[in-house]
Design an enzyme around this catalytic site. Structure first.
Site, PDB file in Angstrom:
ATOM      1  N   ASP A  12      54.455  51.452  91.478  1.00  0.00           N
ATOM      2  CA  ASP A  12      53.306  50.919  92.232  1.00  0.00           C
ATOM      3  C   ASP A  12      53.302  49.397  92.258  1.00  0.00           C
ATOM      4  OD1 ASP A  12      52.057  53.365  92.925  1.00  0.00           O
ATOM      5  OD2 ASP A  12      51.196  53.524  90.919  1.00  0.00           O
ATOM      6  N   ARG A  92      41.773  48.390  79.441  1.00  0.00           N
ATOM      7  CA  ARG A  92      41.567  47.796  80.764  1.00  0.00           C
ATOM      8  C   ARG A  92      40.750  46.504  80.756  1.00  0.00           C
ATOM      9  NH1 ARG A  92      45.377  50.013  81.043  1.00  0.00           N
ATOM     10  NH2 ARG A  92      46.096  51.642  82.455  1.00  0.00           N
ATOM     11  N   ASP A 121      40.567  53.556  86.465  1.00  0.00           N
ATOM     12  CA  ASP A 121      41.034  52.218  86.115  1.00  0.00           C
ATOM     13  C   ASP A 121      40.597  51.163  87.124  1.00  0.00           C
ATOM     14  OD1 ASP A 121      42.130  52.979  83.733  1.00  0.00           O
ATOM     15  OD2 ASP A 121      44.104  53.412  84.570  1.00  0.00           O
ATOM     16  N   SER A 169      52.594  60.473  85.585  1.00  0.00           N
ATOM     17  CA  SER A 169      52.020  59.133  85.536  1.00  0.00           C
ATOM     18  C   SER A 169      51.574  58.897  84.094  1.00  0.00           C
ATOM     19  CB  SER A 169      50.844  59.063  86.508  1.00  0.00           C
ATOM     20  OG  SER A 169      50.036  57.969  86.180  1.00  0.00           O
TER      21      SER A 169
HETATM   22  N1  ARG Z   1      41.980  59.679  82.332  1.00  0.00           N
HETATM   23  C1  ARG Z   1      42.253  58.589  81.476  1.00  0.00           C
HETATM   24  C2  ARG Z   1      41.300  57.469  81.687  1.00  0.00           C
HETATM   25  O1  ARG Z   1      40.719  57.367  82.729  1.00  0.00           O
HETATM   26  C3  ARG Z   1      43.673  58.150  81.516  1.00  0.00           C
HETATM   27  C4  ARG Z   1      44.186  57.602  82.799  1.00  0.00           C
HETATM   28  C5  ARG Z   1      45.587  57.231  82.538  1.00  0.00           C
HETATM   29  N2  ARG Z   1      46.337  56.757  83.630  1.00  0.00           N
HETATM   30  C6  ARG Z   1      47.586  57.202  83.894  1.00  0.00           C
HETATM   31  N3  ARG Z   1      48.258  56.579  84.776  1.00  0.00           N
HETATM   32  N4  ARG Z   1      48.115  58.226  83.269  1.00  0.00           N
HETATM   33  O2  ARG Z   1      41.085  56.680  80.816  1.00  0.00           O
END
Ligand code: ARG
Length: 411
Positions: A12, A92, A121, A169
């Protein structure tokens, strides 16, 4: 136009790096923040520069992540929906803070990130950036330009961006791994062994349990097996030890900020072990009233962090409450690691409210059992009264003195 891009080195953000030069004629500065992901940061820098970044920063934020974010998460027993230790969510706001610092330093016009329009995110990044740097413009090309994986793959091949066929991912940092996508999107199917990197399957772990002790000071782990460690080292070490025993695999049906229910798989050996131990020590050292109330605070804390509200004043206010309560959470917890389970088997503390002399059934007990009679009378007054009113039952008449009188008359 000058842009600062939060760059991971993945598909990405690599595509975005190229697209921003092509479409927006932007000068792009890339930033990779090290929060404990096991990446080759030199390779990432090389890749960014090769793809046209005018400058690259690698920022080691592990210490700050542990001290300012994970320590708070531990004190708050942070588990979203009772299950997910928030590894991705906690990183984040810190990554956003670092990106903002660079954007200010570089006098950038734009901050760009690789989040999609479906996930959490984007909410966490956008809200953190807006709080810290309200006047900056944010671009999230995957979301705004509707990029899809297939299109990105094509574009990457055409533009000399090296790609690996990736099925999942994955997001990783000190506190855990988050894995989504591929076969995991079918919630009826067991996650295949290949998605796990930090934990052994419990059927492959040692037949012998392993014991660890964790010492806490004001709710924060300060030593492992009697050896003082800073939090980064302690977490890294415990990830290895507990991972070897298959601890911290989580298969979670999760409610995202944007309303989607998703299936998420996590590995978080240290997080799960530490939170279990920490909760146990709280039970040992805090009053029942504090514990009851703190559970509400803890779950609100996790909710705020999950939903990207790190910079919301309520989070800080809850932390002030938590810090006060945690002053008493000192001591050592012994945990048995065995076949995917972290089981607390012992605890000691100079602040323990547990008192053997009170608890014992032996005759040296200092607890006066007779006090219980009057206590129960008053404790249950309303409930017993309500029951007899509802059932129109004939009580002996009244409580306390009144009841004693009635009993005297009756006998
Ligand atoms: N669902 C989790 C969160 O929102 C993890 C997201 C992780 N992202 C990924 N690209 N696997 O905190």
């Amino acid at each position: 136009m000058k842009a600062v891009l939060s760059y991971s080195g993945g598909l990405d953000t690599s595509v975005i790096l190229k697209l921003m030069q092509e479409k927006l004629n932007a000068e792009v500065v890339t930033v990779t923040v090290d929060v404990g992901q096991k990446d080759d940061f030199e390779k990432i820098e090389e890749k960014a520069l090769k793809l046209g970044a005018v400058k690259h920063y690698t920022i080691d934020a592990k210490e700050e992540f542990a001290k300012e974010y994970l320590a708070k998460a531990i004190k708050a027993n942070a588990l979203y929906e009772g299950a997910y230790p928030l590894a991705t969510a906690l990183a984040r706001p810190l990554i956003a803070k670092k990106i903002v610092e660079i954007a200010k330093k570089e006098n950038a016009d734009v901050i760009a990130h690789g989040c999609t329009g479906k996930g959490n995110d984007q909410v966490r990044f956008d809200l953190a950036i807006k709080a810290l740097y309200p006047e900056i413009r944010i671009i999230a090309p995957v979301r705004e330009w509707g990029l899809t994986r297939d299109w990105e793959m094509e574009y990457a091949k055409k533009n000399g961006i090296p790609v690996k066929e990736k099925i999942y991912s994955i997001d990783e940092n000190l506190w855990g791994r988050s894995i989504e996508g591929g076969i995991l999107e079918d919630p009826s199917k067991e996650p295949p062994e290949e998605v796990f990197k930090w934990t052994l399957s419990p059927d492959k772990t040692s037949e012998k349990p392993e014991y660890v002790t964790i010492e806490f000071e004001e709710g924060i782990p300060v030593a492992l097996n009697g050896k003082e460690m800073d939090l980064v080292e302690l977490i890294e070490t415990l990830n290895l030890i507990a991972g070897k025993h298959g601890i911290g695999r989580i298969d979670h049906i999760e409610d995202r900020v944007v309303g989607i229910k998703s299936r998420e798989v996590y590995e978080a050996p240290a997080a799960i072990t530490i939170i279990k131990a920490h909760k146990d020590l709280e039970k040992f050292t805090l009053t029942k009233w504090a514990l009851e109330f703190k559970e509400i605070v803890d779950s609100k804390w996790s909710w705020l962090v999950y939903n990207g509200l790190w910079f919301e004043p309520l989070r800080e206010a809850l932390d002030a409450f938590i810090d006060k309560v945690e002053e008493k959470v000192n001591g050592t917890v012994k945990v048995k690691l065995y076949k995917g389970n972290a089981i607390v088997v012992g605890r000691s503390s100079e602040n323990a409210l547990y008192d053997t002399k009170l608890a014992t059934y032996e005759k040296f007990s200092t607890f006066d059992q007779k006090l219980a009679i009057g206590f129960i009378e008053l404790f249950g007054l309303q409930s017993v009264l309500a029951y007899s009113v509802a059932n129109k039952s004939k009580s002996l008449g009244g409580f306390g003195i009144e009841k004693a009188k009635a009993e005297k008359v009756a006998s």
